[in-house]
Design a protein around this motif. Structure first.
Motif, PDB file in Angstrom:
ATOM      1  N   ALA A   1       5.416  12.910  -0.627  1.00 41.49           N
ATOM      2  CA  ALA A   1       6.207  12.083  -1.062  1.00 41.49           C
ATOM      3  C   ALA A   1       5.519  10.679  -0.828  1.00 41.49           C
ATOM      4  O   ALA A   1       4.341  10.193  -0.089  1.00 41.49           O
ATOM      5  CB  ALA A   1       7.352  11.527   0.183  1.00 41.49           C
ATOM      6  N   ALA A   2       5.302   9.360  -1.683  1.00 37.21           N
ATOM      7  CA  ALA A   2       5.433   8.481  -1.857  1.00 37.21           C
ATOM      8  C   ALA A   2       6.082   7.749  -1.587  1.00 37.21           C
ATOM      9  O   ALA A   2       6.951   7.093  -1.589  1.00 37.21           O
ATOM     10  CB  ALA A   2       4.484   8.539  -3.581  1.00 37.21           C
ATOM     11  N   ARG A   3       5.645   6.651  -0.257  1.00 34.76           N
ATOM     12  CA  ARG A   3       5.862   5.864   0.174  1.00 34.76           C
ATOM     13  C   ARG A   3       5.755   4.085   0.039  1.00 34.76           C
ATOM     14  O   ARG A   3       4.370   4.244   0.095  1.00 34.76           O
ATOM     15  CB  ARG A   3       6.963   5.718   1.331  1.00 34.76           C
ATOM     16  CG  ARG A   3       7.468   6.832   1.780  1.00 34.76           C
ATOM     17  CD  ARG A   3       8.184   7.135   3.002  1.00 34.76           C
ATOM     18  NE  ARG A   3       8.875   8.227   2.989  1.00 34.76           N
ATOM     19  CZ  ARG A   3       9.934   8.447   2.527  1.00 34.76           C
ATOM     20  NH1 ARG A   3      11.080   7.643   2.154  1.00 34.76           N
ATOM     21  NH2 ARG A   3      10.701   9.984   2.819  1.00 34.76           N
TER      22      ARG A   3
ATOM     23  N   SER B   1      18.938   8.432  -2.625  1.00 36.91           N
ATOM     24  CA  SER B   1      19.542   7.096  -3.252  1.00 36.91           C
ATOM     25  C   SER B   1      19.355   5.520  -4.390  1.00 36.91           C
ATOM     26  O   SER B   1      19.547   5.713  -4.892  1.00 36.91           O
ATOM     27  CB  SER B   1      20.679   6.652  -1.969  1.00 36.91           C
ATOM     28  OG  SER B   1      19.686   6.263  -1.108  1.00 36.91           O
ATOM     29  N   SER B   2      18.348   5.802  -3.477  1.00 41.35           N
ATOM     30  CA  SER B   2      17.468   3.959  -4.001  1.00 41.35           C
ATOM     31  C   SER B   2      16.193   4.222  -5.575  1.00 41.35           C
ATOM     32  O   SER B   2      16.069   3.329  -5.789  1.00 41.35           O
ATOM     33  CB  SER B   2      17.022   3.551  -3.411  1.00 41.35           C
ATOM     34  OG  SER B   2      16.154   3.774  -2.509  1.00 41.35           O
TER      35      SER B   2
ATOM     36  N   GLY C   1       8.124   1.694   3.458  1.00 39.52           N
ATOM     37  CA  GLY C   1       9.080   2.792   3.948  1.00 39.52           C
ATOM     38  C   GLY C   1      10.266   3.045   2.739  1.00 39.52           C
ATOM     39  O   GLY C   1      10.945   3.686   3.306  1.00 39.52           O
ATOM     40  N   GLN C   2      10.054   2.625   1.433  1.00 37.28           N
ATOM     41  CA  GLN C   2      11.274   2.938   0.392  1.00 37.28           C
ATOM     42  C   GLN C   2      10.249   3.987  -0.294  1.00 37.28           C
ATOM     43  O   GLN C   2       8.757   4.489  -0.403  1.00 37.28           O
ATOM     44  CB  GLN C   2      10.817   1.997  -0.497  1.00 37.28           C
ATOM     45  CG  GLN C   2      12.000   2.157  -1.016  1.00 37.28           C
ATOM     46  CD  GLN C   2      11.901   0.771  -2.538  1.00 37.28           C
ATOM     47  OE1 GLN C   2      11.831   0.233  -2.000  1.00 37.28           O
ATOM     48  NE2 GLN C   2      13.159   1.564  -3.470  1.00 37.28           N
ATOM     49  N   LEU C   3      10.796   5.299  -0.783  1.00 34.06           N
ATOM     50  CA  LEU C   3      10.322   6.785  -1.638  1.00 34.06           C
ATOM     51  C   LEU C   3      10.042   6.050  -2.767  1.00 34.06           C
ATOM     52  O   LEU C   3      11.336   5.188  -3.669  1.00 34.06           O
ATOM     53  CB  LEU C   3      11.543   7.523  -1.497  1.00 34.06           C
ATOM     54  CG  LEU C   3      11.063   9.054  -2.431  1.00 34.06           C
ATOM     55  CD1 LEU C   3       9.673   9.289  -1.493  1.00 34.06           C
ATOM     56  CD2 LEU C   3      12.074   9.559  -2.738  1.00 34.06           C
TER      57      LEU C   3
ATOM     58  N   MET D   1       0.418  -1.599  -0.227  1.00 35.97           N
ATOM     59  CA  MET D   1      -0.264  -0.001  -0.039  1.00 35.97           C
ATOM     60  C   MET D   1       0.890   1.001  -0.193  1.00 35.97           C
ATOM     61  O   MET D   1       1.832   1.275   0.713  1.00 35.97           O
ATOM     62  CB  MET D   1      -1.015  -0.022   1.173  1.00 35.97           C
ATOM     63  CG  MET D   1      -1.313   1.222   0.995  1.00 35.97           C
ATOM     64  SD  MET D   1      -3.035   0.396   3.005  1.00 35.97           S
ATOM     65  CE  MET D   1      -3.140   2.742   2.733  1.00 35.97           C
ATOM     66  N   ILE D   2       0.596   2.203  -0.826  1.00 37.00           N
ATOM     67  CA  ILE D   2       1.378   3.391  -0.685  1.00 37.00           C
ATOM     68  C   ILE D   2       0.140   4.424  -0.245  1.00 37.00           C
ATOM     69  O   ILE D   2      -0.162   4.696   0.714  1.00 37.00           O
ATOM     70  CB  ILE D   2       0.889   4.412  -1.957  1.00 37.00           C
ATOM     71  CG1 ILE D   2       1.875   3.192  -2.877  1.00 37.00           C
ATOM     72  CG2 ILE D   2       2.199   5.058  -2.216  1.00 37.00           C
ATOM     73  CD1 ILE D   2       3.253   2.619  -3.471  1.00 37.00           C
TER      74      ILE D   2
END
Length: 176
Positions: A72-74, A18-19, A77-79, A1-2
């Motif tokens: 931000a959309a995560r 960075s990623s 936990g990852q952007l 889920m975003i």
């Protein structure tokens, strides 16, 4: 889920991208030819180096310092996406808020992440007092298809600075 949320200045950290995979294989772009938008072959690869990413983060920090918003959309936990809206209104009637960036990581494109950020950006622009949101948009076929799906049309007025910075971009607006 975003998960979507606006970021505060301390959350805009140097390595936050960075990623993030900005890579885009472009085959066709829209160009204004004899007064009409025409799709033409224009193959190239767009990607960001670590230096490019650092510049983007610094730009996002400046946006927040000036009262603008960064979204931000995560996922887990990852952007996976981000967008920015400038606080200062412009145009002949101060009708425009400027959506200065909206990017979705390559592995999350076509999944609605951009749409979610775009609608949140519209709410933010409305909150800033704008009647329209302005975008200087990449002219690639895929990018233009996204903005068309969002209801964007050619801007009635153009931001001269945006046109000068990116002369091949298409200047768009959406009613708020």
């Amino acid at each position: 889920m975003i998960e979507y949320r606006t970021l505060e200045l301390p959350q805009l950290e140097e390595g936050m991208l960075s990623s993030f995979d900005r890579r885009q294989e472009v085959r066709e772009c829209w160009r204004r030819i004899a007064g009409a938008w025409t799709l033409v072959p224009q193959p190239f690869t767009e990607d960001w180096t670590s230096e490019d990413k650092a510049k983007v983060v610094e730009y996002l920090r400046e946006t927040r310092k000036k009262g603008g918003a960064v979204i931000a959309a995560r996922e887990n936990g990852q952007l996976v996406g981000f967008a920015s809206v400038e606080r200062a209104l412009f145009g002949s009637r101060n009708q425009y808020a400027h959506l200065t960036s909206i990017h979705v990581s390559r592995d999350h494109r076509g999944m609605g992440v951009g749409r979610g950020m775009f609608h949140l950006a519209m709410d933010i622009a409305r909150g800033f007092g704008a009647k329209k949101m302005y975008m200087s948009t990449h002219s690639s076929k895929e990018t233009q298809a996204f903005y068309q799906a969002m209801g964007c049309v050619d801007a009635e007025e153009q931001n001269a600075h945006a046109v000068e910075r990116e002369p091949f971009d298409r200047q768009l607006e959406v009613q708020l």
